[in-house]
Design an enzyme around this catalytic site. Structure first.
Site, PDB file in Angstrom:
ATOM      1  N   CYS A 172       6.418  -9.365  -7.551  1.00  0.00           N
ATOM      2  CA  CYS A 172       5.829  -8.787  -6.341  1.00  0.00           C
ATOM      3  C   CYS A 172       4.651  -9.637  -5.878  1.00  0.00           C
ATOM      4  O   CYS A 172       3.539  -9.511  -6.412  1.00  0.00           O
ATOM      5  CB  CYS A 172       5.373  -7.350  -6.599  1.00  0.00           C
ATOM      6  SG  CYS A 172       4.709  -6.547  -5.117  1.00  0.00           S
ATOM      7  N   CYS A 175       1.791  -7.587  -4.440  1.00  0.00           N
ATOM      8  CA  CYS A 175       0.992  -6.917  -5.475  1.00  0.00           C
ATOM      9  C   CYS A 175       0.046  -7.896  -6.168  1.00  0.00           C
ATOM     10  O   CYS A 175      -1.117  -7.572  -6.436  1.00  0.00           O
ATOM     11  CB  CYS A 175       1.905  -6.292  -6.532  1.00  0.00           C
ATOM     12  SG  CYS A 175       3.210  -5.243  -5.887  1.00  0.00           S
ATOM     13  N   ASP A 176       0.533  -9.082  -6.510  1.00  0.00           N
ATOM     14  CA  ASP A 176      -0.186  -9.968  -7.425  1.00  0.00           C
ATOM     15  C   ASP A 176      -0.637 -11.289  -6.834  1.00  0.00           C
ATOM     16  O   ASP A 176      -1.458 -11.991  -7.417  1.00  0.00           O
ATOM     17  CB  ASP A 176       0.706 -10.281  -8.642  1.00  0.00           C
ATOM     18  CG  ASP A 176       1.129  -9.026  -9.390  1.00  0.00           C
ATOM     19  OD1 ASP A 176       0.346  -8.058  -9.401  1.00  0.00           O
ATOM     20  OD2 ASP A 176       2.231  -9.018  -9.956  1.00  0.00           O
TER      21      ASP A 176
END
Length: 352
Positions: A172, A175-176
């Protein structure tokens, strides 16, 4: 007596649904699942480290808050404080995935949610009340069901990939990708569809360079998405190669990828600090096949705009199990709230 609401799943959607259902005096019963190779209780966030984009959790001394809020008998499940994340001698970081989920779980427990550590392996939606069948225990009758079993990211299946998850391997970018370990560093995205190109473009805003590794000599993505990748000076296409091994060490995490050509026996190494697998997701809906309408990818269909209702009356779906587009913790939590409100209104209309 039949339950008013049974919630299946323990990610952000499940816990948010439980919080709202509990506060509405619906006495929800939540099945949080068991440890499986591809999914564990608390959902996908249990596999992640810092969550910097969940509203309301700016970086700070998060651990002190978490330990004060979460029951002591579950402190064993809290991850270590990230190394090097300190300010004025105290931990200073964004909330970690497990911490966020444990906080949600505690909030649901505080309002009276009952939690069972088991999987629902089958359902019977052919009559009333509805029936859910646990893996270890008798069937449970209920007037409504909220399905919040989520989806799991597809990975390459390499042992080295598993070794470096959360240490440079992710599925992701949103996300990261903005984490300090990836900023101004070379990264790789594996895949060739629209999602892979979206991830590569997103990462290009932070990375020094992004390699897009694809097993074929042409992309599967739409023409407009392909053009975006080709026009981005930070993205380099690596055609006709697959990842053979993720390289790295315990201190630095990922340091590179060993690639193998799909056309001959040659190979090469890419010096990157992160690999983002973008080869799709699989919704956790196998136990519901033939019981609810789903799309061709196996995601549950909502049958009305902006409602979490499904093809079966009294059954609602929340989170990534019904979302093949956004797949974010905060959107999952939002639909968990919606599902609980939909269930509450359905129960009131039915006189339960």
């Amino acid at each position: 007596m039949a339950e008013k609401v049974v919630i299946i799943g323990s990610g952000p959607a499940g816990w948010s649904a439980a919080i709202y259902a509990s506060r509405a005096n619906l006495q929800p019963l939540l099945y949080e699942g068991t440890v499986q190779p591809e999914m564990i209780p608390l959902g996908q966030l249990a596999f992640t480290t810092e969550v910097e984009n969940y509203a309301g959790f700016p970086a700070g001394d998060i651990r002190a808050f978490v330990e004060s809020a979460v029951a002591e008998d579950r402190h064993y499940n809290l991850p270590p404080v990230p190394k090097g994340h300190e300010q004025n001698g105290r931990p200073y970081y964004a909330v970690q995935g497990v911490e966020l989920m444990e906080l949600m779980k505690q909030q649901a427990l505080n309002f009276g949610t009952r939690v069972i550590g088991d999987d629902i392996v089958d359902v019977d939606f052919s009559g009333r009340p509805l029936r859910v069948i646990p893996g270890d225990g008798p069937p449970v009758e209920t007037h409504t069901v909220i399905v919040a079993t989520g989806a799991r990211a597809n990975y390459l299946g390499l042992p080295s990939e598993e070794k470096f998850k959360n240490r440079g391997v992710s599925a992701c970018a949103v996300c990261d990708g903005a984490l300090p370990r990836f900023r101004n560093k070379p990264l790789a995205v594996v895949g060739g569809g629209d999602s892979a190109i979206e991830e590569a473009n997103y990462l290009a805003a932070f990375a020094e360079k992004v390699y897009l590794v694809h097993r074929r000599d042409e992309l599967r993505a739409s023409k407009i998405m392909q053009q975006r990748a080709l026009n981005n000076p930070k993205i380099e296409l690596v055609w006709s190669h697959v990842v053979e091994e993720v390289l790295g060490n315990d201190q630095d995490g990922v340091t590179g990828l060993r690639l193998k050509s799909t056309k001959d026996e040659t190979g090469r190494e890419l010096p990157v600090v992160g690999m983002f697998a973008s080869i799709g997701h699989t919704p956790n809906t196998a136990f519901l096949r033939g019981k609810l309408d789903m799309n061709d990818k196996g995601y549950i269909r909502w049958t009305a705009p902006f409602r979490t209702i499904t093809s079966v009356e009294g059954v609602f779906a929340a989170g990534d199990v019904a979302d093949d587009y956004y797949r974010q913790a905060i959107t999952s939590a939002g639909t968990g709230c919606m599902a609980a409100l939909d269930a509450e209104r359905y129960l009131a209309a039915q006189g339960h």
